[in-house]
Design an enzyme around this catalytic site. Sequence first.
Site, PDB file in Angstrom:
ATOM      1  N   GLN A   1       0.784   7.904  -3.131  1.00 26.65           N
ATOM      2  CA  GLN A   1       1.795   7.624  -2.203  1.00 26.65           C
ATOM      3  C   GLN A   1       3.014   6.956  -2.992  1.00 26.65           C
ATOM      4  OE1 GLN A   1      -0.203   6.531   1.848  1.00 26.65           O
ATOM      5  NE2 GLN A   1      -1.455   5.772   0.110  1.00 26.65           N
TER       6      GLN A   1
ATOM      7  N   HIS B   1       4.973  11.389  -1.837  1.00 23.28           N
ATOM      8  CA  HIS B   1       6.154  10.706  -1.170  1.00 23.28           C
ATOM      9  C   HIS B   1       7.340  10.759  -2.094  1.00 23.28           C
ATOM     10  CE1 HIS B   1       3.400   8.309   1.730  1.00 23.28           C
ATOM     11  NE2 HIS B   1       3.667   9.797   1.910  1.00 23.28           N
TER      12      HIS B   1
ATOM     13  N   CYS C   1      27.422  21.012  -3.833  1.00 20.55           N
ATOM     14  CA  CYS C   1      27.894  21.020  -2.568  1.00 20.55           C
ATOM     15  C   CYS C   1      28.843  20.060  -1.737  1.00 20.55           C
ATOM     16  CB  CYS C   1      26.566  21.393  -1.519  1.00 20.55           C
ATOM     17  SG  CYS C   1      26.110  20.004  -0.926  1.00 20.55           S
TER      18      CYS C   1
ATOM     19  N   GLY D   1      -5.922   0.650  -3.332  1.00 22.06           N
ATOM     20  CA  GLY D   1      -4.794  -0.066  -2.935  1.00 22.06           C
ATOM     21  C   GLY D   1      -3.631   0.661  -2.046  1.00 22.06           C
TER      22      GLY D   1
ATOM     23  N   ASN E   1      -9.683  -2.389  -3.118  1.00 22.83           N
ATOM     24  CA  ASN E   1      -8.586  -2.709  -2.413  1.00 22.83           C
ATOM     25  C   ASN E   1      -8.748  -4.356  -2.260  1.00 22.83           C
ATOM     26  OD1 ASN E   1      -6.227  -1.535  -0.964  1.00 22.83           O
ATOM     27  ND2 ASN E   1      -6.703  -3.012   0.745  1.00 22.83           N
TER      28      ASN E   1
ATOM     29  N   ALA F   1      -6.999  -4.232  -7.996  1.00 23.13           N
ATOM     30  CA  ALA F   1      -7.252  -2.795  -8.909  1.00 23.13           C
ATOM     31  C   ALA F   1      -7.157  -3.048 -10.560  1.00 23.13           C
ATOM     32  CB  ALA F   1      -6.099  -1.806  -8.440  1.00 23.13           C
TER      33      ALA F   1
HETATM   34  N1  APR Z   1      -5.397  -4.085  -5.947  1.00 29.46           N
HETATM   35  C1  APR Z   1      -5.542  -3.715  -4.930  1.00 29.46           C
HETATM   36  N2  APR Z   1      -5.233  -3.586  -3.720  1.00 29.46           N
HETATM   37  C2  APR Z   1      -3.867  -4.194  -3.456  1.00 29.46           C
HETATM   38  C3  APR Z   1      -3.433  -5.245  -4.669  1.00 29.46           C
HETATM   39  C4  APR Z   1      -4.048  -5.104  -5.819  1.00 29.46           C
HETATM   40  N3  APR Z   1      -3.772  -5.679  -6.780  1.00 29.46           N
HETATM   41  N4  APR Z   1      -2.425  -5.700  -4.033  1.00 29.46           N
HETATM   42  C5  APR Z   1      -2.289  -5.143  -2.574  1.00 29.46           C
HETATM   43  N5  APR Z   1      -3.360  -4.340  -2.412  1.00 29.46           N
HETATM   44  C6  APR Z   1      -3.559  -3.584  -1.095  1.00 29.46           C
HETATM   45  C7  APR Z   1      -3.145  -4.545  -0.025  1.00 29.46           C
HETATM   46  O1  APR Z   1      -4.002  -5.299   0.670  1.00 29.46           O
HETATM   47  C8  APR Z   1      -2.810  -3.314   1.223  1.00 29.46           C
HETATM   48  O2  APR Z   1      -4.005  -2.810   1.706  1.00 29.46           O
HETATM   49  O3  APR Z   1      -2.825  -2.573  -1.127  1.00 29.46           O
HETATM   50  C9  APR Z   1      -2.360  -2.086   0.105  1.00 29.46           C
HETATM   51  C10 APR Z   1      -1.053  -1.829   0.089  1.00 29.46           C
HETATM   52  O4  APR Z   1      -1.019  -1.224   1.363  1.00 29.46           O
HETATM   53  P1  APR Z   1       0.848  -0.751   1.947  1.00 29.46           P
HETATM   54  O5  APR Z   1       1.634  -1.756   1.349  1.00 29.46           O
HETATM   55  O6  APR Z   1       0.543  -0.278   3.352  1.00 29.46           O
HETATM   56  O7  APR Z   1       1.112   0.411   0.984  1.00 29.46           O
HETATM   57  P2  APR Z   1       0.489   1.949   1.272  1.00 29.46           P
HETATM   58  O8  APR Z   1      -0.895   2.065   1.907  1.00 29.46           O
HETATM   59  O9  APR Z   1       0.836   2.610  -0.336  1.00 29.46           O
HETATM   60  O10 APR Z   1       1.681   2.451   1.936  1.00 29.46           O
HETATM   61  C11 APR Z   1       1.755   3.861   2.267  1.00 29.46           C
HETATM   62  O11 APR Z   1       3.766   3.945   3.708  1.00 29.46           O
HETATM   63  O12 APR Z   1       5.485   2.417   3.639  1.00 29.46           O
HETATM   64  C12 APR Z   1       5.180   3.666   3.270  1.00 29.46           C
HETATM   65  O13 APR Z   1       6.056   5.358   2.048  1.00 29.46           O
HETATM   66  C13 APR Z   1       5.447   4.296   2.046  1.00 29.46           C
HETATM   67  O14 APR Z   1       3.996   5.034   0.353  1.00 29.46           O
HETATM   68  C14 APR Z   1       4.116   4.039   1.435  1.00 29.46           C
HETATM   69  C15 APR Z   1       3.260   4.433   2.570  1.00 29.46           C
END
Ligand code: APR
Length: 254
Positions: free
Chosen positions: A110, A130, A162, A199, A225, A243
């Site tokens: 993503q 994305h 364009c 993550g 996570n 991670a």
């Molecule tokens: N290792 C593992 N997990 C982690 C770490 C780490 N070092 N740091 C943070 N996290 C976890 C957080 O606890 C959270 O649950 O990663 C997750 C990130 O979640 P989001 O910030 O919601 O990101 P994501 O899930 O990628 O969002 C999906 O939403 O905002 C839109 O387009 C955007 O691609 C994104 C999509």
Amino acid sequence: MSEPKDRTIDIADTDRIESARELLSNAAQLVSFTGAGLSAESGIATFRDAQTGLWAKFDAMKLASADGFARDPELVSSWYQDRRRAMAQARPNAAHRALAERADLHHITQNIDDLLVRAGADPARVVSLHGTMTRDRCHGTCGYEVTIDMHDPPGLRTCPTCGEHLRPAVVWFGEMLPMEAWTEAERLCLGCDVLLVVGTSAVVYPAAGLIALAKDAGAQVIVVNTQPSDASALADVELIGRAGEVLPALLSSK
Ligand code: APR
């Protein structure tokens, strides 16, 4: 949303790591599904972290949207310029490298950064659901695209074909995912034995729906996570930890 302090791997997880390694070593088709947490240790803020510094007073969800761009294309373009410069300074972390070193892995991400490819993953095996910050595209319908120098990203400019504005080749809230990427991601999730989810809060659809799709098609799901997420209920094995710490332990060949 304030993230709880990152926990390291609990010693109790060693059994879980062993069962996860067992699943991974028996997998014929292994697919990773990653989110912003994969790049957090490279210093790239997760999407739901509070925006820092200059951008603290702006709502990222509003900036990363077609409405936000229509309202103030200059502001949105300079926000992306700053994010691109930050991404160019960022380095792949141990988690990116652990994933990239597994040439048998297909990756669905993503994330819009290029750290997985910069860590050595074959671009042909990375599906960017994305989109990507490394390219701009026409905001109109002419299909013009151009690769960006992330170290010296351009500001707002118009499409040479364009005359519409150019904007990052990323998927904004409310926009459709690239059909080719989505179709490939579905194919990979329907055919994998193990889905390694890393993550992601797993709250943004349709991307998050891929986890249940893989599970329903018979895949084992491993979740890594720093805190429980919406993927937890689908996990066959869940490892709470960073991670950058867990993936090398999971994926190393020894
Ligand atoms: N290792 C593992 N997990 C982690 C770490 C780490 N070092 N740091 C943070 N996290 C976890 C957080 O606890 C959270 O649950 O990663 C997750 C990130 O979640 P989001 O910030 O919601 O990101 P994501 O899930 O990628 O969002 C999906 O939403 O905002 C839109 O387009 C955007 O691609 C994104 C999509």
